[in-house]
Enzyme design. Structure first.
Site, PDB file in Angstrom:
ATOM      1  N   SER B  18      43.581  46.765  42.867  1.00  0.00           N
ATOM      2  CA  SER B  18      43.490  46.019  42.918  1.00  0.00           C
ATOM      3  C   SER B  18      43.113  45.756  44.762  1.00  0.00           C
ATOM      4  CB  SER B  18      44.545  45.411  42.986  1.00  0.00           C
ATOM      5  OG  SER B  18      45.348  43.886  43.239  1.00  0.00           O
ATOM      6  N   ARG B  41      48.195  43.361  51.170  1.00  0.00           N
ATOM      7  CA  ARG B  41      48.792  43.394  50.394  1.00  0.00           C
ATOM      8  C   ARG B  41      49.474  41.897  49.782  1.00  0.00           C
ATOM      9  NH1 ARG B  41      51.422  48.571  49.159  1.00  0.00           N
ATOM     10  NH2 ARG B  41      52.348  47.747  46.924  1.00  0.00           N
ATOM     11  N   HIS B  44      46.917  40.410  47.810  1.00  0.00           N
ATOM     12  CA  HIS B  44      47.294  41.116  46.155  1.00  0.00           C
ATOM     13  C   HIS B  44      48.714  40.353  45.652  1.00  0.00           C
ATOM     14  CE1 HIS B  44      48.475  44.292  43.519  1.00  0.00           C
ATOM     15  NE2 HIS B  44      49.626  44.408  43.794  1.00  0.00           N
TER      16      HIS B  44
END
Lengths: 211, 211
Positions: B18, B41, B44
């Protein structure tokens, strides 16, 4: 413009104030009042109006889910963040059992993720549950492959995994099944979104139940 | 273009896949490598590239937070969804105590919300903790009013409440304090975002610690 749902004593006054801001800003949409109650709560939990264009409801999904919640059917969630997000509203309404797939897994089945394994175990045990998936596309895919063949169907599948890998594929697979569903198209979704959909359904079910 | 952080064994292979998609799609940005690890992050966990433009880091915030995590300082979160979102990564790294403000409250103080009351109680007990706020703007405001006066300062304040009421004000107040901070501008944020920021910091702290 749809009728706006009435304020509910289940919602904190700040939530109702937030809903009023969304009512003013959302602009034209095609939701019916129950769909709008769900969309509004998702937007409240993300501050992201794009969800207005991403939510999809299969025919009868909301009324079926409301009836299932009222008869205290279990709610199966993929991960514990979704559980945390719904636990308070469940406790204030129908006290449905909440089952977390990733915790039900034991060891992962060969070639499967832990959440996928847990989801299949939960489905064997509670084939008529409400399924709320905010994270694991593998869990959604596993459910989409197993459930449509069975005699007993889930009361609802909430397909809201978030991310960049397998998410679009899992949602496309769900869209092609006859499963009763509320779906978030595209890459967006997440635990807060899945929880918001469940919480909105609980409020709808409670208001109907009380009236 | 910034250097991309190396893959970490703390991350599931799907998370690394990802991240690779995000690396390809994010386009130009001004983050340094540690800031980018946090931004990536967050993206994500939300599939929302708008966070690229919303994250703000005060000078030295990341290095201070890394050192604090390594010495196992407590992490105070506003609500239990944030706790759930960080518990796995905390357990895999420094096992910092996690304290949930809303559960520490007991009864709400007069004129204050439960989360605000709990946050003040936590701050009295752990003035040097890392604070991660994903939901309650009142808790962030209370912290911003109390902490800057004190001798001991929080190691970091993560200001990521989401919503339409008091959220912009709470974030503007945080911006005006000298508190070490990572902030999400605008209305967006949430439990998943606050948790993603903490998890990214834990990975950074662990990689540095192990190298």
């Amino acid at each position: 413009m749809s009728l706006e749902p009435s304020p509910s004593p289940l919602n904190h006054p700040i939530v109702e104030q937030s809903f009023a801001v969304i009512d003013r800003e959302i602009g034209p949409h095609r939701f019916d009042p129950a769909e709008y109650a769900i969309a509004r709560r998702v937007i409240h939990s993300t501050a992201d109006f794009e969800f207005k264009d991403l939510l999809r409801f299969s025919e009868g999904a909301i009324s079926g889910a409301i009836a299932a919640l009222q008869r205290q059917i279990p709610i199966v969630v993929d991960v514990s963040m979704v559980r945390q997000g719904i636990a308070t509203m469940v406790a204030k309404t129908f006290c449905n059992p909440i089952v977390t797939a990733v915790e039900a897994a034991g060891a992962a089945l060969p070639g499967k993720t832990l959440t996928e394994t847990g989801m299949l175990r939960c489905w064997e045990q509670y084939p008529d549950a409400i399924y709320a998936i905010g994270n694991a596309p593998t869990a959604l895919l596993a459910l989409c492959q197993a459930a449509p063949m069975a005699t007993v169907q889930p009361a609802l599948v909430i397909g809201a995994p978030v991310g960049f890998i397998s998410v679009l594929e899992a949602k496309a697979t769900l869209a092609q099944t006859p499963l009763s569903q509320i779906r978030v198209e595209g890459r967006k979704g997440g635990s807060s979104v899945a929880a918001a959909i469940v919480n909105a359904l609980l409020v709808l079910a409670w208001e109907e139940h009380g009236s």
